[in-house]
Design a protein around this motif. Structure first.
Motif, PDB file in Angstrom:
ATOM      1  N   HIS A   1      -8.555   0.986 -19.155  1.00  0.00           N
ATOM      2  CA  HIS A   1      -9.411   1.963 -19.056  1.00  0.00           C
ATOM      3  C   HIS A   1      -9.495   2.546 -17.809  1.00  0.00           C
ATOM      4  O   HIS A   1      -9.998   1.810 -16.937  1.00  0.00           O
ATOM      5  CB  HIS A   1     -10.676   1.872 -19.838  1.00  0.00           C
ATOM      6  N   HIS A   2      -9.137   3.805 -17.469  1.00  0.00           N
ATOM      7  CA  HIS A   2      -9.454   4.390 -15.989  1.00  0.00           C
ATOM      8  C   HIS A   2      -8.580   3.533 -15.116  1.00  0.00           C
ATOM      9  O   HIS A   2      -9.129   3.508 -14.096  1.00  0.00           O
ATOM     10  CB  HIS A   2     -10.657   4.637 -15.785  1.00  0.00           C
ATOM     11  N   ALA A   3      -7.386   3.213 -15.277  1.00  0.00           N
ATOM     12  CA  ALA A   3      -6.760   2.353 -14.388  1.00  0.00           C
ATOM     13  C   ALA A   3      -6.590   3.151 -12.973  1.00  0.00           C
ATOM     14  O   ALA A   3      -6.457   2.214 -12.086  1.00  0.00           O
ATOM     15  CB  ALA A   3      -5.310   1.927 -15.046  1.00  0.00           C
ATOM     16  N   ALA A   4      -6.307   4.343 -13.039  1.00  0.00           N
ATOM     17  CA  ALA A   4      -6.121   4.949 -11.794  1.00  0.00           C
ATOM     18  C   ALA A   4      -7.411   5.095 -10.964  1.00  0.00           C
ATOM     19  O   ALA A   4      -7.229   5.025  -9.486  1.00  0.00           O
ATOM     20  CB  ALA A   4      -5.587   6.511 -12.130  1.00  0.00           C
ATOM     21  N   ALA A   5      -8.246   4.547 -11.431  1.00  0.00           N
ATOM     22  CA  ALA A   5      -9.779   4.751 -10.801  1.00  0.00           C
ATOM     23  C   ALA A   5     -10.057   3.367 -10.320  1.00  0.00           C
ATOM     24  O   ALA A   5     -10.983   3.018  -9.839  1.00  0.00           O
ATOM     25  CB  ALA A   5     -10.772   5.129 -11.513  1.00  0.00           C
ATOM     26  N   ILE A   6      -9.142   2.383 -10.561  1.00  0.00           N
ATOM     27  CA  ILE A   6      -9.572   1.016 -10.399  1.00  0.00           C
ATOM     28  C   ILE A   6      -8.842   0.499  -9.189  1.00  0.00           C
ATOM     29  O   ILE A   6      -7.431   0.412  -9.264  1.00  0.00           O
ATOM     30  CB  ILE A   6      -9.420   0.148 -11.683  1.00  0.00           C
ATOM     31  N   PRO A   7      -9.641   0.135  -8.099  1.00  0.00           N
ATOM     32  CA  PRO A   7      -8.828  -0.261  -7.012  1.00  0.00           C
ATOM     33  C   PRO A   7      -8.386  -1.816  -6.875  1.00  0.00           C
ATOM     34  O   PRO A   7      -9.079  -2.610  -7.525  1.00  0.00           O
ATOM     35  CB  PRO A   7      -9.843  -0.170  -5.707  1.00  0.00           C
ATOM     36  N   LEU A   8      -7.364  -2.069  -6.303  1.00  0.00           N
ATOM     37  CA  LEU A   8      -6.865  -3.379  -6.288  1.00  0.00           C
ATOM     38  C   LEU A   8      -6.792  -3.612  -4.709  1.00  0.00           C
ATOM     39  O   LEU A   8      -6.159  -3.082  -4.113  1.00  0.00           O
ATOM     40  CB  LEU A   8      -5.512  -3.659  -6.634  1.00  0.00           C
ATOM     41  N   TYR A   9      -7.907  -4.721  -4.254  1.00  0.00           N
ATOM     42  CA  TYR A   9      -7.729  -4.959  -2.803  1.00  0.00           C
ATOM     43  C   TYR A   9      -7.182  -6.241  -2.566  1.00  0.00           C
ATOM     44  O   TYR A   9      -7.242  -7.290  -3.226  1.00  0.00           O
ATOM     45  CB  TYR A   9      -9.215  -5.258  -2.404  1.00  0.00           C
ATOM     46  N   SER A  10      -6.301  -6.169  -1.338  1.00  0.00           N
ATOM     47  CA  SER A  10      -5.695  -7.327  -1.117  1.00  0.00           C
ATOM     48  C   SER A  10      -5.954  -7.712   0.331  1.00  0.00           C
ATOM     49  O   SER A  10      -5.816  -6.620   1.065  1.00  0.00           O
ATOM     50  CB  SER A  10      -4.305  -7.063  -1.547  1.00  0.00           C
ATOM     51  N   PHE A  11      -5.384  -8.979   0.945  1.00  0.00           N
ATOM     52  CA  PHE A  11      -5.600  -9.156   2.486  1.00  0.00           C
ATOM     53  C   PHE A  11      -4.090  -9.635   2.612  1.00  0.00           C
ATOM     54  O   PHE A  11      -3.583 -10.202   1.777  1.00  0.00           O
ATOM     55  CB  PHE A  11      -6.634 -10.078   2.441  1.00  0.00           C
ATOM     56  N   ASP A  12      -3.948  -9.955   3.980  1.00  0.00           N
ATOM     57  CA  ASP A  12      -2.598 -10.306   4.554  1.00  0.00           C
ATOM     58  C   ASP A  12      -2.602 -12.055   3.982  1.00  0.00           C
ATOM     59  O   ASP A  12      -3.776 -12.660   4.420  1.00  0.00           O
ATOM     60  CB  ASP A  12      -2.681 -10.274   6.069  1.00  0.00           C
TER      61      ASP A  12
ATOM     62  N   ASP B   1      -6.299  -6.053   7.737  1.00  0.00           N
ATOM     63  CA  ASP B   1      -6.236  -5.030   7.126  1.00  0.00           C
ATOM     64  C   ASP B   1      -6.758  -5.270   5.667  1.00  0.00           C
ATOM     65  O   ASP B   1      -6.091  -6.166   4.923  1.00  0.00           O
ATOM     66  CB  ASP B   1      -4.844  -4.250   7.032  1.00  0.00           C
ATOM     67  N   ILE B   2      -7.638  -4.316   4.996  1.00  0.00           N
ATOM     68  CA  ILE B   2      -7.933  -4.249   3.543  1.00  0.00           C
ATOM     69  C   ILE B   2      -6.967  -3.282   2.892  1.00  0.00           C
ATOM     70  O   ILE B   2      -7.168  -2.183   3.333  1.00  0.00           O
ATOM     71  CB  ILE B   2      -9.200  -4.055   3.156  1.00  0.00           C
ATOM     72  N   ILE B   3      -6.059  -3.842   2.097  1.00  0.00           N
ATOM     73  CA  ILE B   3      -5.130  -3.020   1.519  1.00  0.00           C
ATOM     74  C   ILE B   3      -5.748  -2.460  -0.017  1.00  0.00           C
ATOM     75  O   ILE B   3      -6.103  -3.316  -0.554  1.00  0.00           O
ATOM     76  CB  ILE B   3      -3.726  -3.657   1.205  1.00  0.00           C
ATOM     77  N   GLU B   4      -5.720  -1.088   0.002  1.00  0.00           N
ATOM     78  CA  GLU B   4      -6.261  -0.892  -1.406  1.00  0.00           C
ATOM     79  C   GLU B   4      -5.229   0.013  -2.246  1.00  0.00           C
ATOM     80  O   GLU B   4      -4.619   1.091  -1.266  1.00  0.00           O
ATOM     81  CB  GLU B   4      -7.520   0.155  -1.143  1.00  0.00           C
ATOM     82  N   GLN B   5      -5.015  -0.297  -3.369  1.00  0.00           N
ATOM     83  CA  GLN B   5      -4.088   0.563  -4.250  1.00  0.00           C
ATOM     84  C   GLN B   5      -4.655   0.615  -5.612  1.00  0.00           C
ATOM     85  O   GLN B   5      -5.326  -0.647  -5.979  1.00  0.00           O
ATOM     86  CB  GLN B   5      -2.927  -0.335  -4.206  1.00  0.00           C
ATOM     87  N   PRO B   6      -4.199   1.656  -6.226  1.00  0.00           N
ATOM     88  CA  PRO B   6      -4.996   1.887  -7.669  1.00  0.00           C
ATOM     89  C   PRO B   6      -4.039   0.843  -8.634  1.00  0.00           C
ATOM     90  O   PRO B   6      -2.967   0.789  -8.429  1.00  0.00           O
ATOM     91  CB  PRO B   6      -4.645   3.384  -7.818  1.00  0.00           C
ATOM     92  N   LEU B   7      -4.764   0.558  -9.796  1.00  0.00           N
ATOM     93  CA  LEU B   7      -4.067  -0.262 -10.589  1.00  0.00           C
ATOM     94  C   LEU B   7      -3.104   0.529 -11.367  1.00  0.00           C
ATOM     95  O   LEU B   7      -2.041   0.129 -12.017  1.00  0.00           O
ATOM     96  CB  LEU B   7      -4.887  -0.882 -11.739  1.00  0.00           C
ATOM     97  N   GLY B   8      -3.449   2.048 -11.690  1.00  0.00           N
ATOM     98  CA  GLY B   8      -2.411   2.651 -12.315  1.00  0.00           C
ATOM     99  C   GLY B   8      -1.800   3.953 -11.720  1.00  0.00           C
ATOM    100  O   GLY B   8      -2.182   4.151 -10.655  1.00  0.00           O
TER     101      GLY B   8
END
Length: 180
Positions: free
Chosen positions: A124-135, A173-180
């Motif tokens: 549901h609303h995958a494009a609006a859900i951020p995935l945050y990752s770290f080094d 760095d805090i890397i942010e990418q959308p799930l969709g």
């Protein structure tokens, strides 16, 4: 005999310049025997980076099957933010996004592999859900510093996380990418 959770204490000075959030937090975090230090660290980072009134760790911790690792509840007890940690399955994120209206995923794993598992899945609303990752080197170094009692200063500015954990300074760095 089953092993019990280990309680960790974190005294955190949070300065999230990007969001204008400045708080002193006293966190008591139960680490389940099957929970890795990297997962617990990511859970704590998710809590701090999403900090707002009503934020809580799930009651069941890593073994909770119907709750996220971290969530925000309003004054009525309704979940308003569903925050997952690690590499949760698509169904959990889908359900959480529909329930709360706002969802996020924080991972200590390879974000390319985490995103790949969601390809073609209904979220549901995958494009609006951020995935945050770290080094990964940051996660490994910080996880190795965790004791039963911890002091931390956590600052976020322009998407960079600065962490002083038990006297050792780290950054990522805090890397942010959308799930969709």
């Amino acid at each position: 005999m089953a092993l019990s959770a280990t309680l960790h204490h974190f005294a955190v000075q949070l300065a999230d310049v990007d969001r204008g959030v400045y708080e002193d937090l006293e966190l008591r975090v139960a680490r389940h025997p099957s929970e890795t230090p990297e997962y617990m660290l990511t859970r704590i980072l998710a809590y701090c980076l999403q900090y707002e009134e009503g934020i809580v760790f799930s009651d069941g911790g890593i073994s909770a099957t119907d709750e996220p690792a971290v969530q925000v509840r309003d004054l009525t007890g309704r979940t308003t933010a569903w925050i997952e940690v690690g590499a949760p399955d698509a169904d959990r994120i889908h359900r959480g996004s529909k329930l709360a209206g706002r969802a996020a995923v924080y991972t200590h794993r390879d974000p390319v592999k985490v995103l790949a598992q969601y390809a073609g899945k209904k979220i549901h609303h995958a494009a609006a859900i951020p995935l945050y990752s770290f080094d990964r080197a940051f996660i490994d170094a910080a996880a190795a510093l965790i004791d039963r009692r911890n002091t931390a200063a956590l600052s976020i500015t322009e998407g960079v996380l600065y962490l002083d954990l038990n006297g050792t300074s780290l950054r990522t760095d805090i890397i942010e990418q959308p799930l969709g």
